[in-house]
Design a protein around this motif. Structure first.
Motif, short mmCIF file in Angstrom:
data_model
loop_
_atom_site.label_atom_id
_atom_site.label_comp_id
_atom_site.label_asym_id
_atom_site.label_seq_id
_atom_site.Cartn_x
_atom_site.Cartn_y
_atom_site.Cartn_z
N LEU A 111 -11.31 5.38 1.88
CA LEU A 111 -10.72 6.46 1.11
C LEU A 111 -11.45 7.74 1.47
O LEU A 111 -12.67 7.86 1.26
CB LEU A 111 -10.83 6.19 -0.39
CG LEU A 111 -10.48 7.33 -1.34
CD1 LEU A 111 -9.03 7.75 -1.19
CD2 LEU A 111 -10.78 6.95 -2.79
N TYR A 159 -11.42 -1.40 2.62
CA TYR A 159 -10.59 -0.19 2.45
C TYR A 159 -11.42 1.02 2.82
O TYR A 159 -12.65 0.98 2.87
CB TYR A 159 -10.08 -0.08 1.01
CG TYR A 159 -11.12 0.39 0.00
CD1 TYR A 159 -11.33 1.75 -0.24
CD2 TYR A 159 -11.90 -0.53 -0.70
CE1 TYR A 159 -12.28 2.17 -1.15
CE2 TYR A 159 -12.84 -0.11 -1.61
CZ TYR A 159 -13.04 1.24 -1.84
OH TYR A 159 -13.98 1.67 -2.74
N MET A 199 -6.48 5.97 -6.30
CA MET A 199 -6.69 5.01 -5.23
C MET A 199 -8.13 4.48 -5.22
O MET A 199 -8.37 3.34 -4.81
CB MET A 199 -6.34 5.63 -3.89
CG MET A 199 -4.86 5.98 -3.75
SD MET A 199 -3.72 4.65 -4.26
CE MET A 199 -4.10 3.38 -3.06
N LEU A 240 -6.03 0.25 4.20
CA LEU A 240 -6.32 -1.09 3.69
C LEU A 240 -6.28 -2.06 4.86
O LEU A 240 -5.24 -2.20 5.52
CB LEU A 240 -5.29 -1.49 2.63
CG LEU A 240 -5.37 -2.92 2.10
CD1 LEU A 240 -6.66 -3.11 1.30
CD2 LEU A 240 -4.16 -3.25 1.23
N VAL A 259 -5.92 7.11 2.83
CA VAL A 259 -6.32 5.78 2.38
C VAL A 259 -5.90 4.75 3.43
O VAL A 259 -4.87 4.92 4.10
CB VAL A 259 -5.71 5.40 1.02
CG1 VAL A 259 -6.11 6.41 -0.04
CG2 VAL A 259 -4.20 5.29 1.09
N LEU A 274 0.83 -1.20 0.00
CA LEU A 274 0.00 0.00 0.00
C LEU A 274 0.86 1.25 0.00
O LEU A 274 0.66 2.17 -0.81
CB LEU A 274 -0.92 0.00 1.22
CG LEU A 274 -1.79 1.26 1.37
CD1 LEU A 274 -2.79 1.37 0.23
CD2 LEU A 274 -2.50 1.26 2.73
N LEU A 315 -7.86 0.55 -4.81
CA LEU A 315 -8.12 -0.07 -3.51
C LEU A 315 -9.06 -1.28 -3.58
O LEU A 315 -8.80 -2.29 -2.90
CB LEU A 315 -8.65 0.97 -2.53
CG LEU A 315 -7.59 1.95 -2.00
CD1 LEU A 315 -8.24 3.15 -1.34
CD2 LEU A 315 -6.65 1.24 -1.01
#
Length: 285
Positions: A280, A278, A259, A229, A227, A17, A263
């Protein structure tokens, strides 16, 4: 202080990432002829042997870079990241994994500068040795400091061109790192408010880790992308890394859209259970 060695974790899902985001930022900065500085506050050794004893001890790369190495038709940002790693593994076998300073070195042009901080004496020595073997232009554009990057940043911003990417990714094994990240960013936003700052953090079951993104957001002004993950649910014992995030202040305007495309693919490819997900978030002035 000197117990942490990134070689145990090289190429894991958190590296994937972080380095996808970083390579996109570098690619964007290269679109302008004006030189920039890449400042890495926790540089590590630069290159890691995934067949070496450190990487093999935990094998974290197996659920990271190894899962996407032979991926078919990945998103463009992932493809660009993989192309940089393939340059180090021309036979097609995944063995050498580049850390952040090496990715930056490969991306930077001759007019750009790298300022790399690494406190661990063995890591900084290996980094220097790796750089010495790279090319003749490395010594002219790269400086390695065996000092505390948090403190050292003050003397390097703003750079002469007033363009810089600052990467802040301590191990956070010392809980005081969370506080030092915030203190460093408070100072940096006064000295150089237009710099691009990429702050990585772990997803662990620790209050400081959960609060850090909210604290950074308060400092970030009106231009940022965040972001994260998550690859699996937290461990029952409360230990281990179940995901990571990266908060970018003054990001490329293209980062959020990139992204958004990337993602979901990372969740499908790196996710290990039903909790894989994820997030964002972004704000653009």
């Amino acid at each position: 202080m000197f117990s942490y060695r990134h070689g145990f974790h090289a190429g894991n899902h958190a590296d994937v990432l972080k380095h996808i985001v970083l390579t996109h930022i570098l690619q964007y900065f290269n679109q302008k002829d004006t030189p920039y500085w890449f400042i890495d506050l926790h540089a590590g050794a630069g290159l890691y042997d995934l067949e070496g004893q450190w990487a093999q001890k935990k094998g974290e790369y197996v659920d990271g870079i190894a899962r996407i190495w032979q991926a078919k038709s990945p998103p463009p940002a992932v493809m660009h990241y993989l192309d940089m790693i393939r340059d180090l593994n021309p036979d097609g076998n995944l063995r050498i994994y580049p850390g952040s300073p090496w990715l930056a070195l490969e991306a930077c042009r001759s007019q750009d500068k790298l300022r790399l901080f690494e406190m661990h004496p063995n890591e900084s020595n290996i980094l220097r040795q790796n750089l010495d073997q790279r090319t003749v232009r490395v010594p002219r554009q790269t400086a390695v400091f065996g000092d505390d990057g948090f403190a050292g940043l003050k003397g390097h911003i703003p750079p002469p061109s007033r363009r810089a990417i600052v990467l802040i990714d301590p191990s956070y094994e010392d809980k005081h790192d969370y506080r030092r990240v915030i203190d460093t960013m408070k100072d940096a936003m006064v000295r150089f408010p237009t710099g691009c700052y990429a702050i990585w953090y772990p997803q662990v079951q620790r209050r400081e880790a959960q609060e850090l993104p909210r604290q950074i957001e308060k400092l970030a002004g009106k231009n940022w992308t965040h972001v994260s993950l998550t690859v699996h649910k937290p461990g029952a014992d409360g230990l281990g890394l179940h995901g990571s995030g990266i908060f970018v202040i003054n990001p490329p305007w293209t980062l959020a859209a990139t992204m958004k495309e990337t993602l979901p693919w990372l969740v499908r490819t790196l996710g290990q259970d039903e909790r894989a997900s994820y997030k964002l978030d972004f704000l653009t002035h």
